[in-house]
Design a protein around this motif. Structure first.
Motif, PDB file in Angstrom:
ATOM      1  N   GLU A  57       1.376   3.252  -5.240  1.00 29.30           N
ATOM      2  CA  GLU A  57       2.214   2.528  -4.278  1.00 29.30           C
ATOM      3  C   GLU A  57       2.566   1.141  -4.791  1.00 29.30           C
ATOM      4  O   GLU A  57       3.697   0.668  -4.650  1.00 29.30           O
ATOM      5  CB  GLU A  57       1.468   2.434  -2.941  1.00 29.30           C
ATOM      6  CG  GLU A  57       2.238   1.729  -1.851  1.00 29.30           C
ATOM      7  CD  GLU A  57       3.193   2.651  -1.132  1.00 29.30           C
ATOM      8  OE1 GLU A  57       3.781   2.210  -0.139  1.00 29.30           O
ATOM      9  OE2 GLU A  57       3.363   3.804  -1.561  1.00 29.30           O
ATOM     10  N   THR A  58       1.602   0.485  -5.418  1.00 29.85           N
ATOM     11  CA  THR A  58       1.839  -0.844  -5.978  1.00 29.85           C
ATOM     12  C   THR A  58       2.897  -0.801  -7.073  1.00 29.85           C
ATOM     13  O   THR A  58       3.776  -1.669  -7.141  1.00 29.85           O
ATOM     14  CB  THR A  58       0.524  -1.415  -6.533  1.00 29.85           C
ATOM     15  OG1 THR A  58      -0.440  -1.503  -5.480  1.00 29.85           O
ATOM     16  CG2 THR A  58       0.735  -2.791  -7.124  1.00 29.85           C
TER      17      THR A  58
ATOM     18  N   VAL B 256      -1.430  -3.996  -0.311  1.00 30.03           N
ATOM     19  CA  VAL B 256      -1.234  -2.585   0.049  1.00 30.03           C
ATOM     20  C   VAL B 256      -2.499  -2.028   0.705  1.00 30.03           C
ATOM     21  O   VAL B 256      -2.420  -1.236   1.653  1.00 30.03           O
ATOM     22  CB  VAL B 256      -0.848  -1.773  -1.198  1.00 30.03           C
ATOM     23  CG1 VAL B 256      -0.754  -0.285  -0.862  1.00 30.03           C
ATOM     24  CG2 VAL B 256       0.474  -2.255  -1.777  1.00 30.03           C
TER      25      VAL B 256
ATOM     26  N   TYR C 179       7.823  -3.337   3.164  1.00 28.13           N
ATOM     27  CA  TYR C 179       7.483  -2.334   4.161  1.00 28.13           C
ATOM     28  C   TYR C 179       8.335  -2.446   5.418  1.00 28.13           C
ATOM     29  O   TYR C 179       8.627  -1.443   6.068  1.00 28.13           O
ATOM     30  CB  TYR C 179       6.004  -2.438   4.527  1.00 28.13           C
ATOM     31  CG  TYR C 179       5.084  -1.790   3.519  1.00 28.13           C
ATOM     32  CD1 TYR C 179       5.388  -0.561   2.975  1.00 28.13           C
ATOM     33  CD2 TYR C 179       3.908  -2.405   3.124  1.00 28.13           C
ATOM     34  CE1 TYR C 179       4.560   0.044   2.048  1.00 28.13           C
ATOM     35  CE2 TYR C 179       3.066  -1.813   2.207  1.00 28.13           C
ATOM     36  CZ  TYR C 179       3.397  -0.587   1.677  1.00 28.13           C
ATOM     37  OH  TYR C 179       2.571   0.019   0.765  1.00 28.13           O
TER      38      TYR C 179
ATOM     39  N   VAL D 200       5.334  -7.956  -0.174  1.00 29.51           N
ATOM     40  CA  VAL D 200       4.949  -6.586   0.183  1.00 29.51           C
ATOM     41  C   VAL D 200       5.274  -6.317   1.648  1.00 29.51           C
ATOM     42  O   VAL D 200       5.756  -5.234   2.006  1.00 29.51           O
ATOM     43  CB  VAL D 200       3.459  -6.362  -0.106  1.00 29.51           C
ATOM     44  CG1 VAL D 200       2.999  -4.992   0.402  1.00 29.51           C
ATOM     45  CG2 VAL D 200       3.178  -6.474  -1.600  1.00 29.51           C
TER      46      VAL D 200
END
Length: 361
Positions: free
Chosen positions: A56-57, A327, A156, A152
Motif C-alpha cells: 500500500e505504501t 498507513v 485516502y 497519506v
C-alpha cells in the motif's frame, strides 16, 4: 494530487462509495453520507498485515511521487546527512559518557568484554547524537512526519495536497505535534534509564549471590533482550502517536494512550514494520561508516558520490518508515471498526429474529 476514479490505491479499497450507494438512494441518505465522509470515521480500508502495508505504501508513493520526493529533498535529506556524518556530535562527550557507562558496568559485576564496551560506546553515541541533533529532530524531522501523514490522509480522502493549505494547517496544529513529540522523547528516555537501572540491579544481585562475572553476562543479556522488545513496542506507540497528533485533535499523553489502545491486537504488524525499518537504517548506517568514514579509493574521491548516495538511501528508508506508520494508523482504525461491527452483529441478528417470526405468523 488528483486521483481519478479509475485508479485504485489498494486492492482492499479506496473505492468508498462504490458498494455503498444504490440507484434508489434518496437525497437525505446522500447528505448523511457526505457528513460521515467529512468526519472521516472510516476510510473502508481493510486491516492489513506488514507486507500489505508495504505494498500500500508503494502504491501511494507511486501516485504522488513528486510530492514525497520533495519532502525527502527539503526536509529529510538534511537531517539524514547530519545524523549519518555525526558532524554535530562531540566525540569528547561520547568518550566521557562511555567511560561512565563502563564504570557502572564494572561496578555492577559485568565483565568488560568487547561486546560490553561496544554496547556502551554505541549507547553513548546515540545519546549524544540525539541531544545534539534535537533542534533538527523537533523542526525538520517532525515537519516531515507531519507532511507525510497529511499527504497519506489526502490520498485516502481523495483530496489534492496543497502546500499552502498544509502551511495553514500546520500553523494551527504545530503546538500539539511538538507537545506530543516532547512526551515521546520523555517516554523513550524513561525506557532507556529504566533499562540501565534494571540492568545494574540484576547484575548487582547476581554479583552479591557470588556468581562469577562471566555468568553474570547471561542474565544481563536476557534483560537486554526483554528491554529491546519493550523499547520496540514503545517506539511503535510513539510513532503512531505522532500520526494521531497530526490527524486527530489530541496530543501529549492522550495521543499516547490513544495510540496504545488503537494498535492493540495489531502489535505484531507494528513490530514487523519497526524491525524492517530498523534493519534498513542500520544497513545504510553500516555502509556509510565503512565506505565513507573509513574506506576510500586513493585520494578519497569515492566519498564524493558514495556519501550523497547513502544519504539519499537513508532518507528513502526514513520516508518509507513514516509512510508505513501512517498507513498502519488507518489499518488499525479499520481493524477497530471491523472488531466493533463483528461484536455488534449477533445482537443485531437477535433483534431481527423476533420481527421475522412475527411477520411469518
Amino acid at each position: 494530487m488528483e486521483i481519478s476514479s479509475g485508479l485504485r490505491l489498494s486492492s482492499h479499497g479506496l473505492n468508498r462509495e462504490k458498494n455503498k450507494e444504490n440507484e434508489g438512494t434518496d437525497l437525505g441518505n446522500l447528505e448523511l453520507e457526505t457528513v460521515v465522509h467529512d468526519i472521516r470515521p472510516d476510510y473502508h480500508i481493510h486491516s492489513m498485515n506488514a507486507l500489505e502495508i508495504l505494498r500500500e505504501t508503494v502504491r501511494i508513493l507511486r501516485y504522488n511521487s513528486t510530492g514525497f520526493m520533495a519532502i525527502v529533498a527539503v526536509l529529510i535529506c538534511p537531517v539524514s546527512a547530519v545524523v549519518l556524518s555525526n558532524v554535530l556530535v562531540d566525540q569528547s562527550l561520547v568518550k566521557m559518557l562511555s567511560l561512565r557507562l563502563l564504570l557502572i558496568a564494572k561496578s555492577s559485576g559485568l565483565p568488560l568484554k568487547p561486546f560490553v564496551k561496544q554496547s556502551c560506546q554505541k549507547l553513548s553515541e546515540m545519546a549524544v547524537s540525539a541531544a545534539m541533533c534535537f533542534p533538527l529532530f523537533i523542526t525538520l524531522s517532525l515537519l516531515s512526519k507531519a507532511a507525510i501523514a497529511h499527504s497519506v490522509d489526502c490520498t485516502y480522502s481523495r483530496r489534492k495536497f496543497d502546500s499552502s493549505k498544509f502551511y495553514v494547517i500546520i500553523t494551527k496544529i504545530w503546538k500539539r505535534i511538538v507537545f506530543t513529540y516532547l512526551w515521546v522523547c520523555l517516554v523513550i528516555s524513561g525506557c532507556l534509564i529504566l533499562f540501565i537501572v534494571l540492568l545494574v540491579v540484576v547484575s548487582s544481585m547476581f554479583l552479591f549471590m557470588g556468581f562469577p562475572p562471566d555468568l553474570i553476562l547471561y542474565p544481563a543479556m536476557v534483560v537486554g533482550f526483554l528491554f529491546s522488545i519493550i523499547l520496540a513496542n514503545a517506539i511503535i506507540i510513539c510513532s503512531i502517536a505522532i500520526v494521531i497528533s497530526v490527524l486527530e485533535d489530541v496530543s501529549g499523553p492522550q495521543a499516547l494512550l490513544r495510540s496504545s489502545s488503537l494498535i492493540s491486537g495489531q502489535t505484531q504488524v507494528g513490530l514487523l514494520i519497526f524491525l524492517g525499518s530498523t534493519i534498513g537504517m542500520a544497513f545504510v548506517e553500516g555502509l556509510f561508516e565503512h565506505r565513507v568514514k573509513t574506506l576510500s579509493y586513493g585520494d578519497g574521491s569515492s566519498r564524493i558520490w558514495e556519501g550523497p548516495l547513502l544519504v539519499l538511501m537513508y532518507s528513502f528508508v526514513v520516508l518509507i518508515d513514516s509512510m508505513m506508520n501512517a498507513v498502519f494508523y488507518f489499518s488499525c482504525k479499520s481493524y477497530r471498526l471491523e472488531s466493533a461491527s463483528a461484536e455488534s452483529e449477533p445482537a443485531l441478528e437477535a433483534s431481527t429474529v423476533p420481527s421475522g417470526s412475527a411477520d411469518v405468523q
